[in-house]
Design an enzyme around this catalytic site. Structure first.
Site, PDB file in Angstrom:
ATOM      1  N   ASN A 238       0.850  -1.189   0.000  1.00 60.15           N
ATOM      2  CA  ASN A 238       0.000   0.000   0.000  1.00 60.15           C
ATOM      3  C   ASN A 238       0.887   1.241   0.000  1.00 60.15           C
ATOM      4  O   ASN A 238       2.119   1.148  -0.077  1.00 60.15           O
ATOM      5  CB  ASN A 238      -0.942  -0.011   1.209  1.00 60.15           C
ATOM      6  CG  ASN A 238      -0.194  -0.132   2.518  1.00 60.15           C
ATOM      7  OD1 ASN A 238       0.568   0.742   2.908  1.00 60.15           O
ATOM      8  ND2 ASN A 238      -0.413  -1.252   3.228  1.00 60.15           N
ATOM      9  N   ASP A 307      -4.319  -6.578   4.808  1.00 59.25           N
ATOM     10  CA  ASP A 307      -5.357  -7.426   5.396  1.00 59.25           C
ATOM     11  C   ASP A 307      -5.245  -8.871   4.915  1.00 59.25           C
ATOM     12  O   ASP A 307      -5.610  -9.802   5.644  1.00 59.25           O
ATOM     13  CB  ASP A 307      -6.743  -6.880   5.042  1.00 59.25           C
ATOM     14  CG  ASP A 307      -7.020  -5.544   5.691  1.00 59.25           C
ATOM     15  OD1 ASP A 307      -6.547  -5.341   6.833  1.00 59.25           O
ATOM     16  OD2 ASP A 307      -7.684  -4.702   5.077  1.00 59.25           O
ATOM     17  N   LYS A 317       9.490 -16.305 -10.807  1.00 59.25           N
ATOM     18  CA  LYS A 317       8.682 -15.198 -11.317  1.00 59.25           C
ATOM     19  C   LYS A 317       7.513 -15.727 -12.145  1.00 59.25           C
ATOM     20  O   LYS A 317       7.684 -16.571 -13.031  1.00 59.25           O
ATOM     21  CB  LYS A 317       9.553 -14.281 -12.175  1.00 59.25           C
ATOM     22  CG  LYS A 317       8.800 -13.110 -12.763  1.00 59.25           C
ATOM     23  CD  LYS A 317       9.701 -12.256 -13.650  1.00 59.25           C
ATOM     24  CE  LYS A 317       8.904 -11.154 -14.318  1.00 59.25           C
ATOM     25  NZ  LYS A 317       9.752 -10.348 -15.231  1.00 59.25           N
ATOM     26  N   ASP A 335      -4.457 -10.218  12.713  1.00 63.81           N
ATOM     27  CA  ASP A 335      -4.768  -8.851  13.127  1.00 63.81           C
ATOM     28  C   ASP A 335      -3.857  -8.500  14.294  1.00 63.81           C
ATOM     29  O   ASP A 335      -4.081  -8.931  15.433  1.00 63.81           O
ATOM     30  CB  ASP A 335      -6.239  -8.750  13.536  1.00 63.81           C
ATOM     31  CG  ASP A 335      -6.698  -7.319  13.690  1.00 63.81           C
ATOM     32  OD1 ASP A 335      -5.904  -6.507  14.216  1.00 63.81           O
ATOM     33  OD2 ASP A 335      -7.837  -7.007  13.302  1.00 63.81           O
ATOM     34  N   LYS A 371     -12.183  -4.397  18.243  1.00 74.09           N
ATOM     35  CA  LYS A 371     -10.834  -4.870  18.560  1.00 74.09           C
ATOM     36  C   LYS A 371     -10.440  -4.610  20.009  1.00 74.09           C
ATOM     37  O   LYS A 371      -9.316  -4.892  20.407  1.00 74.09           O
ATOM     38  CB  LYS A 371      -9.828  -4.229  17.602  1.00 74.09           C
ATOM     39  CG  LYS A 371     -10.127  -4.568  16.139  1.00 74.09           C
ATOM     40  CD  LYS A 371      -9.002  -4.151  15.221  1.00 74.09           C
ATOM     41  CE  LYS A 371      -9.331  -4.555  13.782  1.00 74.09           C
ATOM     42  NZ  LYS A 371      -8.211  -4.305  12.864  1.00 74.09           N
TER      43      LYS A 371
END
Length: 434
Positions: A238, A307, A317, A335, A371
């Site tokens: 990300n 996630d 590859k 988590d 959580k």
């Protein structure tokens, strides 16, 4: 003669009528956590006490660098102090090998406080005159850090009017004197001039620093992205830069905490006073987070953890085929913050992050409850001016009872505000459980 009350004496000295007050458990030593102490040692028999002083400062969490005058090496060896401090001892002003490592100007800038113990009559005279004829006096002249002296000399030398004039001059310039003590001296005389004991000097050194909001706390912070490999050259990740987590680590260090920074792949230099653990995947980040978690007081999950990860990693590859669509099978990652928050024993105060693109507070509150977090920091990453890869951010600190909005500011400024707010919540939590 100077009024002895002008000199700082440890609490035991001012309350000597209470023999039960001992320094076996030195108060306020946690204030030395992460502090950079430059210890100067000059020539005198009291130099042998500097070894124990080094040990005490290091044991309290300070980083100690040592500078010795040539006369000091006649009383205690640099090798002894190198072993105790964990750093090479600095001896010469013009030393090409030392300058290649940490030059004298850099060393002067490095120090949070300079402590000269013992401070001989000769050093006090040279320093008072503004001389820079050796490494130690040069450092003192070049540094903006507070300077403290622990005088050590024969009682007649201490009483000499010229020494007293030198001390008055330094005191007027803002130099702090620790002692001297009064008692039997190595020469057989009795009177003022002996250096205070290492425990006393360590206590007085700690008192020079303000009580940090997280003083004495052990803090774990996760930062940056994780990378979940598809094959040897590709991965899922990300846009997290790690800037917020790294800024939080610096702010926690400044607040007196001992910090372990668990970082995914970023291009940032780790804070100098943090223990930095580099990881790539979510599973590696979880393992690093759980390592030593029993000693953790505060866990801040600022990392943007993937996630999901691929079910299998290709050995070689993956080649482009003729298919227009390629399907990936993914499995949920552990988590991390929920695992920490769900610990049955030794659970630290746990703070999560919620980076959202819509209904920011709603999703943050849901995550807070689901959580079982103590606090959550919510931010809107849909705004290109804040969030991922930007230098600024604006967040809302959410607890079960309230929301605190922190306006847009640099991530460094915001980190300091967050640490202050988190420390207040921890203080309230500690008060309610005692």
């Amino acid at each position: 003669m100077l009024n002895p009350l002008r000199f700082i004496q440890p609490k035991w000295y001012l309350n000597a009528q209470f023999p039960d007050e001992k320094l076996s458990d030195i108060q306020g030593m946690h204030r030395l956590t992460n502090r950079r102490i430059l210890l100067g040692i000059t020539g005198g028999i009291a130099a042998y006490k500097s070894a124990e002083l080094t040990r005490l400062l290091k044991g309290a969490g300070a980083d100690v660098r040592i500078v010795m005058t040539s006369a000091a090496t006649e009383f205690i060896t640099p090798l002894t102090l190198q072993a105790l401090s964990g750093h090479s001892v600095h001896l010469q002003l013009l030393d090409s090998e030392a300058e290649a490592g940490m030059g004298h100007i850099e060393l002067a800038k490095w120090a949070d406080l300079i402590l000269i113990a013992p401070a001989s009559a000769d050093f006090i005279a040279r320093f008072s005159a503004g001389m820079g004829n050796d490494l130690l006096t040069t450092l003192c002249l070049a540094s903006d850090a507070p300077i403290c002296l622990a005088p050590a000399m024969n009682q007649a030398m201490w009483r000499d009017p010229r020494t007293q004039d030198n001390v008055r001059r330094l005191s007027a310039q803002g130099v702090t004197l620790f002692g001297p003590g009064v008692g039997a001296q190595a020469c057989g005389d009795t009177g003022p001039g002996r250096m205070l004991e290492p425990e006393e000097l360590a206590e007085l050194t700690a008192e020079q620093f303000q009580h940090g909001a997280l003083a004495g706390k052990r803090v774990f912070i996760t930062a940056g992205p994780t990378r979940e490999p598809l094959d040897p050259v590709r991965y899922i990740s990300n846009h997290s830069s790690g800037k917020m987590g790294y800024a939080l680590a610096e702010a926690a260090i400044d607040a007196g905490a001992s910090v372990k920074l668990i970082s995914g792949p970023v291009t940032l230099a780790p804070p100098a006073r943090a223990e930095c653990v580099q990881v790539e995947t979510a599973e590696q980040m979880l393992a690093a987070s759980m390592d030593g978690i029993d000693s953790c007081d505060l866990f801040i999950a600022a990392a943007a953890v993937a996630d999901y990860r691929p079910v299998a990693i290709a050995e070689h590859k993956i080649k482009k085929g003729s298919e227009e669509i390629m399907e990936l099978r993914l499995v949920k990652n552990p988590d991390i913050v929920a695992t920490v928050a769900g610990l049955a024993t030794s659970r630290p105060f746990t703070v999560g992050f919620a980076a959202e693109t819509r209904d920011v507070i709603g999703y943050a509150r849901s995550k807070l409850a689901r959580k079982q977090l103590d606090l959550i920091v919510a931010n809107d990453v849909s705004n290109p001016e804040i969030g991922f890869n930007s230098d600024d951010n604006a967040v809302t600190l959410v607890s079960a009872q309230e929301e605190i909005n922190l306006a847009q500011a640099s991530k460094r400024q915001l980190a300091r505000q967050l640490i202050e707010q988190i420390a207040l919540y921890i203080s309230r939590n500690d008060s309610s459980t005692t």
